[in-house]
Motif scaffolding. Structure first.
Motif, PDB file in Angstrom:
ATOM      1  N   LEU A  20       0.828  -1.205   0.000  1.00  0.00           N
ATOM      2  CA  LEU A  20       0.000   0.000   0.000  1.00  0.00           C
ATOM      3  C   LEU A  20       0.866   1.260   0.000  1.00  0.00           C
ATOM      4  O   LEU A  20       0.548   2.249  -0.663  1.00  0.00           O
ATOM      5  N   ARG A  21       1.959   1.234   0.740  1.00  0.00           N
ATOM      6  CA  ARG A  21       2.868   2.385   0.778  1.00  0.00           C
ATOM      7  C   ARG A  21       3.507   2.606  -0.588  1.00  0.00           C
ATOM      8  O   ARG A  21       3.695   3.747  -1.016  1.00  0.00           O
ATOM      9  N   ARG A  22       3.852   1.516  -1.299  1.00  0.00           N
ATOM     10  CA  ARG A  22       4.426   1.651  -2.636  1.00  0.00           C
ATOM     11  C   ARG A  22       3.448   2.316  -3.589  1.00  0.00           C
ATOM     12  O   ARG A  22       3.848   2.986  -4.528  1.00  0.00           O
ATOM     13  N   LYS A  23       2.151   2.120  -3.340  1.00  0.00           N
ATOM     14  CA  LYS A  23       1.127   2.746  -4.180  1.00  0.00           C
ATOM     15  C   LYS A  23       0.920   4.220  -3.831  1.00  0.00           C
ATOM     16  O   LYS A  23       0.079   4.885  -4.411  1.00  0.00           O
ATOM     17  N   GLY A  24       1.668   4.716  -2.835  1.00  0.00           N
ATOM     18  CA  GLY A  24       1.612   6.126  -2.490  1.00  0.00           C
ATOM     19  C   GLY A  24       0.651   6.462  -1.364  1.00  0.00           C
ATOM     20  O   GLY A  24       0.366   7.629  -1.118  1.00  0.00           O
ATOM     21  N   MET A  25       0.163   5.469  -0.659  1.00  0.00           N
ATOM     22  CA  MET A  25      -0.769   5.716   0.433  1.00  0.00           C
ATOM     23  C   MET A  25      -0.016   6.223   1.663  1.00  0.00           C
ATOM     24  O   MET A  25       1.143   5.887   1.869  1.00  0.00           O
ATOM     25  N   SER A  26      -0.699   7.028   2.474  1.00  0.00           N
ATOM     26  CA  SER A  26      -0.063   7.550   3.681  1.00  0.00           C
ATOM     27  C   SER A  26       0.174   6.416   4.679  1.00  0.00           C
ATOM     28  O   SER A  26      -0.474   5.370   4.612  1.00  0.00           O
ATOM     29  N   LYS A  27       1.087   6.647   5.604  1.00  0.00           N
ATOM     30  CA  LYS A  27       1.406   5.639   6.612  1.00  0.00           C
ATOM     31  C   LYS A  27       0.180   5.274   7.436  1.00  0.00           C
ATOM     32  O   LYS A  27      -0.078   4.103   7.691  1.00  0.00           O
ATOM     33  N   THR A  28      -0.569   6.281   7.830  1.00  0.00           N
ATOM     34  CA  THR A  28      -1.744   6.053   8.673  1.00  0.00           C
ATOM     35  C   THR A  28      -2.795   5.223   7.950  1.00  0.00           C
ATOM     36  O   THR A  28      -3.307   4.243   8.483  1.00  0.00           O
ATOM     37  N   LYS A  29      -3.104   5.620   6.730  1.00  0.00           N
ATOM     38  CA  LYS A  29      -4.136   4.943   5.947  1.00  0.00           C
ATOM     39  C   LYS A  29      -3.706   3.508   5.624  1.00  0.00           C
ATOM     40  O   LYS A  29      -4.496   2.574   5.723  1.00  0.00           O
ATOM     41  N   ALA A  30      -2.452   3.326   5.248  1.00  0.00           N
ATOM     42  CA  ALA A  30      -1.941   1.995   4.931  1.00  0.00           C
ATOM     43  C   ALA A  30      -1.996   1.084   6.156  1.00  0.00           C
ATOM     44  O   ALA A  30      -2.344  -0.092   6.056  1.00  0.00           O
ATOM     45  N   ALA A  31      -1.670   1.638   7.322  1.00  0.00           N
ATOM     46  CA  ALA A  31      -1.710   0.855   8.556  1.00  0.00           C
ATOM     47  C   ALA A  31      -3.141   0.461   8.898  1.00  0.00           C
ATOM     48  O   ALA A  31      -3.402  -0.687   9.282  1.00  0.00           O
ATOM     49  N   GLU A  32      -4.089   1.384   8.735  1.00  0.00           N
ATOM     50  CA  GLU A  32      -5.491   1.089   9.026  1.00  0.00           C
ATOM     51  C   GLU A  32      -5.996  -0.046   8.156  1.00  0.00           C
ATOM     52  O   GLU A  32      -6.638  -0.985   8.632  1.00  0.00           O
ATOM     53  N   ILE A  33      -5.708   0.023   6.864  1.00  0.00           N
ATOM     54  CA  ILE A  33      -6.190  -0.992   5.930  1.00  0.00           C
ATOM     55  C   ILE A  33      -5.528  -2.338   6.187  1.00  0.00           C
ATOM     56  O   ILE A  33      -6.198  -3.366   6.229  1.00  0.00           O
ATOM     57  N   SER A  34      -4.217  -2.341   6.359  1.00  0.00           N
ATOM     58  CA  SER A  34      -3.525  -3.609   6.557  1.00  0.00           C
ATOM     59  C   SER A  34      -3.914  -4.277   7.869  1.00  0.00           C
ATOM     60  O   SER A  34      -4.078  -5.499   7.927  1.00  0.00           O
ATOM     61  N   ASN A  35      -4.126  -3.496   8.915  1.00  0.00           N
ATOM     62  CA  ASN A  35      -4.532  -4.075  10.196  1.00  0.00           C
ATOM     63  C   ASN A  35      -5.964  -4.597  10.163  1.00  0.00           C
ATOM     64  O   ASN A  35      -6.276  -5.608  10.789  1.00  0.00           O
ATOM     65  N   GLU A  36      -6.837  -3.918   9.419  1.00  0.00           N
ATOM     66  CA  GLU A  36      -8.232  -4.359   9.334  1.00  0.00           C
ATOM     67  C   GLU A  36      -8.328  -5.735   8.682  1.00  0.00           C
ATOM     68  O   GLU A  36      -9.193  -6.524   9.024  1.00  0.00           O
ATOM     69  N   GLY A  37      -7.417  -6.032   7.755  1.00  0.00           N
ATOM     70  CA  GLY A  37      -7.477  -7.292   7.024  1.00  0.00           C
ATOM     71  C   GLY A  37      -6.848  -8.463   7.751  1.00  0.00           C
ATOM     72  O   GLY A  37      -6.620  -9.509   7.152  1.00  0.00           O
ATOM     73  N   ARG A  38      -6.587  -8.319   9.016  1.00  0.00           N
ATOM     74  CA  ARG A  38      -5.906  -9.386   9.758  1.00  0.00           C
ATOM     75  C   ARG A  38      -6.791 -10.622   9.927  1.00  0.00           C
ATOM     76  O   ARG A  38      -6.327 -11.748   9.824  1.00  0.00           O
TER      77      ARG A  38
END
Length: 64
Positions: free
Chosen positions: A23-41
């Motif tokens: 997600l970060r490689r796609k240019g997403m912010s750290k906060t937003k990328a963390a929210e999305i990746s953690n939600e998919g756990r």
């Protein structure tokens, strides 16, 4: 580097680091990328995200 330290350093579950980095490689912010990746756990979290994405695309008038 991705952190599982928490607090001021942010938090991403170790099992979701690859998703976070993608997600970060796609240019997403750290906060937003963390929210999305953690939600998919969990399976329920991934299912929730899939339903939300489908609803968003439907609202924008996109076809499958």
């Amino acid at each position: 580097m991705v952190s599982d330290r928490g607090g001021r350093w942010g938090f991403v579950y170790r099992s979701r680091w690859n998703v976070y980095r993608a997600l970060r490689r796609k240019g997403m912010s750290k906060t937003k990328a963390a929210e999305i990746s953690n939600e998919g756990r969990t399976r329920a979290g991934r299912s929730l995200m899939a339903r939300k994405a489908a609803k968003t695309q439907q609202a924008k008038g996109r076809r499958r």
